[in-house]
Motif scaffolding. Sequence first.
Motif, PDB file in Angstrom:
ATOM      1  N   PRO A  69       0.810  -1.227   0.000  1.00  0.00           N
ATOM      2  CA  PRO A  69       0.000   0.000   0.000  1.00  0.00           C
ATOM      3  C   PRO A  69       0.844   1.278   0.000  1.00  0.00           C
ATOM      4  N   LEU A  73       0.955   4.281  -2.978  1.00  0.00           N
ATOM      5  CA  LEU A  73       0.738   5.706  -2.711  1.00  0.00           C
ATOM      6  C   LEU A  73       1.956   6.545  -3.067  1.00  0.00           C
ATOM      7  N   GLU A  80      -5.917   6.674  -2.341  1.00  0.00           N
ATOM      8  CA  GLU A  80      -6.441   6.114  -1.096  1.00  0.00           C
ATOM      9  C   GLU A  80      -7.961   6.202  -1.070  1.00  0.00           C
ATOM     10  N   TYR A  84      -8.879   1.348   2.067  1.00  0.00           N
ATOM     11  CA  TYR A  84      -7.557   1.147   1.460  1.00  0.00           C
ATOM     12  C   TYR A  84      -6.621   0.320   2.334  1.00  0.00           C
ATOM     13  N   TRP A  85      -6.571   0.593   3.625  1.00  0.00           N
ATOM     14  CA  TRP A  85      -5.600  -0.030   4.515  1.00  0.00           C
ATOM     15  C   TRP A  85      -6.147  -1.341   5.077  1.00  0.00           C
ATOM     16  N   TYR A 145       1.609   9.093   6.012  1.00  0.00           N
ATOM     17  CA  TYR A 145       1.690   7.786   6.676  1.00  0.00           C
ATOM     18  C   TYR A 145       3.130   7.370   6.971  1.00  0.00           C
TER      19      TYR A 145
END
Length: 194
Positions: A69, A73, A80, A84-85, A145
């Motif tokens: 992920p 990005l 996103e 997404y996570w 992030y």
Amino acid sequence: MSQLLPVVGPDSPETRSIITIQKVKVKDQHLTCEFIEQRSEEAPPRAFALTCTEQVHPDLTHALSRLVPHLCLLAEQLTETTDYWPDESEELPTLFEPFTVTGFSMGRNQGGVTLIGQRELAAGRVLNLTTPYQSFDDEQASYPYTGLLETTLATALVEVEAALRGKCTEYRQLDLFEQPATTNVLLVPTPPRA
């Protein structure tokens, strides 16, 4: 993030050393790693490049998959969404299937990372991806992030260290000379070469 990771080889006080992982690559299920090793903090550093002959343990491939992920990005391959996570325990969603993280390169003093990966295109061809360098101490917070990336990367570094210590896929090799009882083997002599 810890700058130095302990031990290459068996985990015993006599062989304990300090390593700093610089570059990691997994190709065809085999780990290639560049690192600096010191026998103690006072000892001079020695640089090594090592390619493991054993296949990597599934824990290492799982740890690398958790970086996908971030690769998407940072390389601006996906945007996103609300889902997404993925959770740590679940597999990556189908959204990430074409992507693979094949390695990473650590910055000076392990203060950042460049992720390396691939995207399989619709025609079956492969697009190689390299993210821009992402500093963990980014004052301007260009990547929101960074903390999650650093934590996920720390897990991958632990698995790389374990691989350097000998953690690999267990496989059973068949005996070279063992013949099945039901098979008849006919040996035919070959003429000598001239």
